[in-house]
Design a protein around this motif. Structure first.
Motif, PDB file in Angstrom:
ATOM      1  N   ASN A 186     -13.014  23.232 -42.850  1.00 11.04           N
ATOM      2  CA  ASN A 186     -11.992  24.096 -42.272  1.00 11.04           C
ATOM      3  C   ASN A 186     -10.949  23.299 -41.492  1.00 11.04           C
ATOM      4  OD1 ASN A 186     -12.940  26.595 -43.296  1.00 11.04           O
ATOM      5  ND2 ASN A 186     -14.581  26.590 -41.777  1.00 11.04           N
ATOM      6  N   ASP A 240      -9.311  31.230 -36.758  1.00 11.62           N
ATOM      7  CA  ASP A 240      -9.492  32.347 -37.693  1.00 11.62           C
ATOM      8  C   ASP A 240      -9.060  31.884 -39.082  1.00 11.62           C
ATOM      9  OD1 ASP A 240      -9.207  34.685 -39.263  1.00 11.62           O
ATOM     10  OD2 ASP A 240      -8.862  35.909 -37.483  1.00 11.62           O
ATOM     11  N   VAL A 272     -15.776  26.344 -37.469  1.00  7.94           N
ATOM     12  CA  VAL A 272     -14.331  26.548 -37.365  1.00  7.94           C
ATOM     13  C   VAL A 272     -13.837  26.073 -36.002  1.00  7.94           C
ATOM     14  CG1 VAL A 272     -14.361  28.525 -38.924  1.00  7.94           C
ATOM     15  CG2 VAL A 272     -14.589  28.894 -36.461  1.00  7.94           C
ATOM     16  N   GLU A 325       0.194  39.306 -37.003  1.00  5.46           N
ATOM     17  CA  GLU A 325      -0.474  38.084 -37.445  1.00  5.46           C
ATOM     18  C   GLU A 325       0.469  36.879 -37.496  1.00  5.46           C
ATOM     19  OE1 GLU A 325      -3.994  40.178 -40.141  1.00  5.46           O
ATOM     20  OE2 GLU A 325      -2.255  39.315 -41.155  1.00  5.46           O
ATOM     21  N   ASN A 332      -9.401  33.250 -41.992  1.00  7.05           N
ATOM     22  CA  ASN A 332      -8.779  34.265 -42.834  1.00  7.05           C
ATOM     23  C   ASN A 332      -7.269  34.275 -42.603  1.00  7.05           C
ATOM     24  OD1 ASN A 332      -8.802  36.531 -44.700  1.00  7.05           O
ATOM     25  ND2 ASN A 332      -8.378  37.831 -42.922  1.00  7.05           N
ATOM     26  N   LEU A 333      -6.867  34.109 -41.336  1.00  4.53           N
ATOM     27  CA  LEU A 333      -5.436  34.039 -41.038  1.00  4.53           C
ATOM     28  C   LEU A 333      -4.830  32.747 -41.569  1.00  4.53           C
ATOM     29  CD1 LEU A 333      -5.203  35.542 -37.431  1.00  4.53           C
ATOM     30  CD2 LEU A 333      -4.602  36.610 -39.606  1.00  4.53           C
ATOM     31  N   TRP A 334      -5.589  31.660 -41.539  1.00  2.30           N
ATOM     32  CA  TRP A 334      -5.067  30.413 -42.103  1.00  2.30           C
ATOM     33  C   TRP A 334      -4.863  30.552 -43.609  1.00  2.30           C
ATOM     34  CZ3 TRP A 334      -2.480  26.711 -40.106  1.00  2.30           C
ATOM     35  CH2 TRP A 334      -2.635  26.362 -38.761  1.00  2.30           C
ATOM     36  N   PHE A 355      -4.120  29.933 -34.504  1.00  6.29           N
ATOM     37  CA  PHE A 355      -4.971  31.067 -34.879  1.00  6.29           C
ATOM     38  C   PHE A 355      -6.350  31.032 -34.236  1.00  6.29           C
ATOM     39  CE2 PHE A 355      -2.288  31.186 -38.908  1.00  6.29           C
ATOM     40  CZ  PHE A 355      -1.587  32.314 -38.522  1.00  6.29           C
ATOM     41  N   ASP A 409      -7.366  25.014 -31.827  1.00  6.26           N
ATOM     42  CA  ASP A 409      -6.385  25.522 -32.792  1.00  6.26           C
ATOM     43  C   ASP A 409      -5.439  26.440 -32.022  1.00  6.26           C
ATOM     44  OD1 ASP A 409      -4.923  26.715 -34.807  1.00  6.26           O
ATOM     45  OD2 ASP A 409      -6.620  27.849 -35.631  1.00  6.26           O
ATOM     46  N   ALA A 453     -16.139  29.956 -45.280  1.00  8.45           N
ATOM     47  CA  ALA A 453     -16.556  30.923 -44.264  1.00  8.45           C
ATOM     48  C   ALA A 453     -17.859  30.544 -43.585  1.00  8.45           C
ATOM     49  CB  ALA A 453     -16.680  32.313 -44.893  1.00  8.45           C
TER      50      ALA A 453
END
Length: 489
Positions: free
Chosen positions: A122, A199, A188, A245, A201-203, A196, A193, A184
């Protein structure tokens, strides 16, 4: 490449890292290719901060002046070079070019490489996504630039310049690799970071939205490539950034930790240089746009006190300037010029406008309604600057704002880009200028009254240091020479 140490930039993000000494923070950048004590967790926020500082400072001024959101006040002449279109090869040298290459890109390269070695997919994905983002900013500013051999450090002091077309192709490859690495089940990032908070999913959405931006940038120069790439994304069910977002880097109202525009213009300069351009201000007034008092503040003194009033672009740098003081004119407003204003890299509003354009061009396999996505883009802009989203419905009834559903594709694109330009006011100046170069919209932008050239600059001059140090320097490219994707009349 030489590594540059930026104490102010480092201090701006020391709070987020729990550090108090500038020297300690800067230690992570001593040798990005082989740092003795850094980690991806320490290096990632440094790179994100460097990009945000450039976008929120030097490129914020440049973009908002060329996109005519802001203009020079009569109380100073700090930015008359932008109004005159007379930048030099040293204006964006060590302060921008070197910071993006030797700072941000080296940081992101280190994050990606080190994370790959330590099996942290990640972190590796984020490092590659941020490399792609930063390289697009660089190539959109200068055109052909070093890419493949740009980050080889002392092993290659003369990186080769590659065509912008080739770089754009490679950016898609890089983003696809990054998306494939997102896992996933793997650890992370968290507070390291800044964008985000880990996150992923946002990346993933950010990477997809960046891909959409890269494809649409080619809409006039390589439409077949753009269409095929976008259709492939929609076939795969790609998700994009949505309401709330936005990818941005936060700031705090603390010494050396404030928004870079605020730090430069208000803290250091006393707010004497930048005022509202009538190009943008008049459009907001004409359409009755409620965001007016977010983008601009009322004049503070004189006959105009308490009202919104601007200056025609460049008049205070032209012969016969009036010397109108900044306090008698509207300045950038609280939503774009406060100490705590975040610097956005890619907003939810931009995401919706990109999607709206893709649908309007018929490149999404029939997915999406352009008028709905257009309205969502405006709502997201209202939401981001803190305005009442309920005002969007009334604004959409205005003749110059309503979506031209029955118009030509180009008429629809013009309306989308014009509202994107409004959403960029004071927040994404560089993107506003870049999209104007790509599309020619808004069509009512005219030359600065002080212009010494017949065209708004189409690029930034290569740095003077490149002509001196890099044997592969391609030679001077004038400000009026368009970059590769800028082909629309």
């Amino acid at each position: 490449m030489k590594t540059y140490k930026k104490c102010m930039l480092a201090a701006a993000f020391a709070t987020s890292l729990g550090l108090t000494a500038c020297e300690d923070f800067l230690d992570i950048n001593d040798d990005p290719n082989n740092p003795p004590s850094s980690t991806p967790a320490l290096t990632l926020p440094a790179g994100q901060g460097e990009v945000a500082y450039i976008l929120g400072n030097q490129f914020q001024f440049l973009g908002n002046f060329f996109a005519q959101h802001w203009t020079q006040s009569g109380g100073a002449n700090q930015y008359c070079d932008l109004e005159l279109y007379q930048m030099t090869s040293s204006d964006y040298d060590t302060r921008v070019w070197a910071e993006l290459y030797a700072g941000a890109l080296n940081d992101f390269r280190y994050v990606a490489d080190q994370a790959t070695e330590t099996n942290s997919p990640n972190y590796a994905a984020i490092g590659q996504i941020m490399q792609a983002y930063t390289f697009q900013v660089i190539t959109d500013a200068w055109g052909d630039v070093p890419y493949t051999s740009a980050l080889e450090g002392l092993t290659n002091l003369n990186p080769e310049y590659q065509s912008q077309e080739e770089i754009y192709t490679n950016l898609i490859v890089l983003l696809n690799e990054a998306i494939a690495k997102i896992d996933a089940d793997a650890p992370v990032p968290a507070s390291d970071d800044l964008i985000f908070g880990g996150d992923m999913n946002l990346w993933r959405k950010f990477a997809n939205t960046l891909k959409l931006r890269i494809y649409l940038r080619q809409a006039y120069v390589r439409p077949d490539v753009a269409q095929a790439g976008i259709q492939e994304m929609y076939t795969a069910g790609a998700e994009f950034l949505g309401m709330g977002e936005t990818a941005d880097v936060p700031f705090a109202n603390q010494t050396q930790n404030r928004n870079p525009f605020f730090q430069t213009q208000v803290t250091f300069r006393g707010g004497v240089d930048v005022v509202a351009s009538n190009t943008a201000l008049t459009y907001l007034q004409t359409t009755g746009d409620p965001r007016l008092d977010n983008f601009y503040a009322p004049a503070q003194t004189g006959a105009n006190a308490g009202t919104f009033v601007g200056v025609d672009q460049g008049t205070e740098c032209a012969p016969g300037r009036t010397g109108e003081q900044a306090n008698t004119i509207s300045k950038p407003g609280p939503s774009v010029a406060s100490a705590t204003t975040a610097v956005p890299l890619l907003t939810a509003a931009e995401s919706y406008f990109l999607q709206a354009e893709a649908v309007a061009r018929g490149w999404t396999n029939g997915v999406g309604v352009p008028s709905d996505l257009y309205a969502q883009g405006i709502r997201a802009s209202f939401d981001y600057v803190g305005d009442n989203v309920a005002g969007v419905d009334a604004l959409l009834q205005q003749p110059d704002v309503a979506y031209p559903a029955g118009g030509t594709v180009e008429a629809q694109v013009e309306r989308i880009i014009t509202q994107k330009w409004i959403s960029f006011n004071g927040t994404q100046g560089f993107e506003a200028w870049t999209e104007y170069r790509r599309t020619g919209y808004p069509s009512f932008i005219e030359l600065s009254a002080a212009a010494s050239e017949s065209v708004i600059p189409k690029r930034i001059l290569y740095p003077n240091t490149e002509s001196i140090r890099n044997q592969n320097y391609p030679g001077l490219k004038e400000l009026s020479v368009a970059v590769w994707w800028d082909v629309k009349d």
